[in-house]
Scaffold this motif. Structure first.
Motif, short mmCIF file in Angstrom:
data_model
loop_
_atom_site.label_atom_id
_atom_site.label_comp_id
_atom_site.label_asym_id
_atom_site.label_seq_id
_atom_site.Cartn_x
_atom_site.Cartn_y
_atom_site.Cartn_z
N LEU A 26 0.85 -1.19 0.00
CA LEU A 26 0.00 0.00 0.00
C LEU A 26 0.88 1.24 0.00
O LEU A 26 1.96 1.23 0.60
CB LEU A 26 -0.88 0.04 1.26
N SER A 27 0.43 2.29 -0.62
CA SER A 27 1.08 3.60 -0.56
C SER A 27 0.07 4.58 0.02
O SER A 27 -1.02 4.73 -0.54
CB SER A 27 1.51 4.07 -1.95
N ILE A 28 0.44 5.23 1.12
CA ILE A 28 -0.46 6.16 1.79
C ILE A 28 0.23 7.51 1.90
O ILE A 28 1.31 7.61 2.51
CB ILE A 28 -0.87 5.65 3.18
N PRO A 29 -0.34 8.57 1.32
CA PRO A 29 0.27 9.89 1.46
C PRO A 29 0.29 10.34 2.93
O PRO A 29 -0.60 10.01 3.71
CB PRO A 29 -0.65 10.80 0.64
N ILE A 30 1.32 11.10 3.24
CA ILE A 30 1.45 11.73 4.55
C ILE A 30 1.22 13.23 4.34
O ILE A 30 1.95 13.87 3.59
CB ILE A 30 2.85 11.51 5.16
N ILE A 31 0.18 13.77 4.97
CA ILE A 31 -0.15 15.18 4.82
C ILE A 31 -0.35 15.76 6.21
O ILE A 31 -1.14 15.24 7.00
CB ILE A 31 -1.42 15.38 3.96
N GLY A 32 0.37 16.82 6.49
CA GLY A 32 0.23 17.45 7.80
C GLY A 32 0.61 16.53 8.95
O GLY A 32 0.03 16.62 10.03
N GLY A 33 1.56 15.62 8.71
CA GLY A 33 2.01 14.71 9.75
C GLY A 33 1.08 13.55 10.03
O GLY A 33 1.28 12.82 10.99
N ALA A 34 0.05 13.37 9.20
CA ALA A 34 -0.93 12.30 9.43
C ALA A 34 -1.15 11.50 8.15
O ALA A 34 -0.87 11.96 7.04
CB ALA A 34 -2.26 12.90 9.89
N LEU A 35 -1.65 10.28 8.33
CA LEU A 35 -2.03 9.45 7.18
C LEU A 35 -3.20 10.13 6.47
O LEU A 35 -4.16 10.54 7.12
CB LEU A 35 -2.45 8.06 7.65
N ALA A 36 -3.14 10.22 5.15
CA ALA A 36 -4.20 10.88 4.39
C ALA A 36 -5.31 9.87 4.05
O ALA A 36 -5.74 9.77 2.90
CB ALA A 36 -3.63 11.52 3.13
N LEU A 37 -5.78 9.17 5.06
CA LEU A 37 -6.88 8.23 4.88
C LEU A 37 -8.21 8.96 5.00
O LEU A 37 -8.30 9.97 5.72
CB LEU A 37 -6.82 7.12 5.94
N GLY A 38 -9.22 8.45 4.34
CA GLY A 38 -10.55 9.01 4.45
C GLY A 38 -11.18 8.71 5.80
O GLY A 38 -10.67 7.88 6.56
N THR A 39 -12.28 9.35 6.09
CA THR A 39 -12.94 9.23 7.38
C THR A 39 -13.19 7.80 7.80
O THR A 39 -12.98 7.44 8.96
CB THR A 39 -14.29 10.00 7.34
N TRP A 40 -13.64 6.95 6.90
CA TRP A 40 -14.02 5.58 7.25
C TRP A 40 -12.99 4.56 6.81
O TRP A 40 -13.27 3.37 6.81
CB TRP A 40 -15.38 5.24 6.65
N GLN A 41 -11.80 5.00 6.44
CA GLN A 41 -10.79 4.07 5.94
C GLN A 41 -9.83 3.63 7.04
O GLN A 41 -9.44 4.42 7.90
CB GLN A 41 -9.96 4.71 4.82
N GLY A 42 -9.45 2.36 6.97
CA GLY A 42 -8.43 1.81 7.85
C GLY A 42 -7.56 0.86 7.06
O GLY A 42 -7.94 0.35 6.01
N ALA A 43 -6.34 0.62 7.57
CA ALA A 43 -5.41 -0.32 6.95
C ALA A 43 -5.58 -1.67 7.65
O ALA A 43 -5.56 -1.74 8.88
CB ALA A 43 -3.99 0.18 7.07
N PHE A 44 -5.73 -2.72 6.85
CA PHE A 44 -5.97 -4.05 7.39
C PHE A 44 -4.98 -5.06 6.82
O PHE A 44 -4.67 -5.03 5.62
CB PHE A 44 -7.38 -4.55 7.01
N LEU A 45 -4.53 -5.95 7.69
CA LEU A 45 -3.88 -7.17 7.24
C LEU A 45 -5.02 -8.16 7.03
O LEU A 45 -5.86 -8.35 7.91
CB LEU A 45 -2.91 -7.70 8.29
N PHE A 46 -5.06 -8.77 5.86
CA PHE A 46 -6.09 -9.76 5.54
C PHE A 46 -5.42 -11.13 5.63
O PHE A 46 -4.70 -11.54 4.73
CB PHE A 46 -6.61 -9.48 4.13
N GLU A 47 -5.63 -11.80 6.75
CA GLU A 47 -5.05 -13.13 6.96
C GLU A 47 -5.91 -14.15 6.21
O GLU A 47 -7.12 -14.21 6.43
CB GLU A 47 -5.02 -13.47 8.46
#
Length: 138
Positions: free
Chosen positions: A100-121
């Protein structure tokens, strides 16, 4: 331009989604990067990564059900070295992402309100998974 790296270990309880967004945010805070890019890489062939909704758990249940139909156990796979969930796990990983590539903006992950990063086992039994993190920026 600065860089920071870390190996993140995630203990899974078996098949399913394991959110690790807070661990990414902790890494970013320790790296003290205001702007840049975070690369997240799964070092396995039977688990994968997703950015997905983290508010309604029924989304994750539905995704798991779809993948169970797309790559079922018990099909006539040649590769079954580690058991009946082995090849379906590889198929699921091939259909999703290992990076995954996630932009860093203002010192934070630029994820949307309802987005999270998941490991899918994708395997039934618990595993200890390694995720490589690399941030570059300033």
């Amino acid at each position: 331009m600065r860089q920071a790296t870390r190996l993140l270990k995630i203990e899974t309880g078996g098949r399913g989604f394991h959110e690790f967004t807070p661990a990414l945010a902790d890494f970013l805070r320790s790296a003290r990067m205001g702007e840049g890019l975070l690369t997240v890489f799964c070092r396995h062939t039977s688990a994968s990564l997703l950015i997905q909704e983290n508010a309604d758990p029924s989304v994750l249940r539905d995704l798991e059900n779809v993948f169970a139909r797309l790559a079922p156990e018990g099909a006539d796979y040649a590769h079954d070295t580690e058991g009946p969930d082995d090849m379906p796990a590889h198929i699921r990983a091939a259909l999703t992402q290992t990076q995954l590539s996630i932009p860093i903006i203002g010192g934070a992950l630029a994820l949307g309100t309802w987005q999270g990063a998941f490991l899918f086992e994708h395997r039934r039994r618990p595993h200890r998974r390694e995720i490589a993190l690399h941030a570059i920026g300033e």
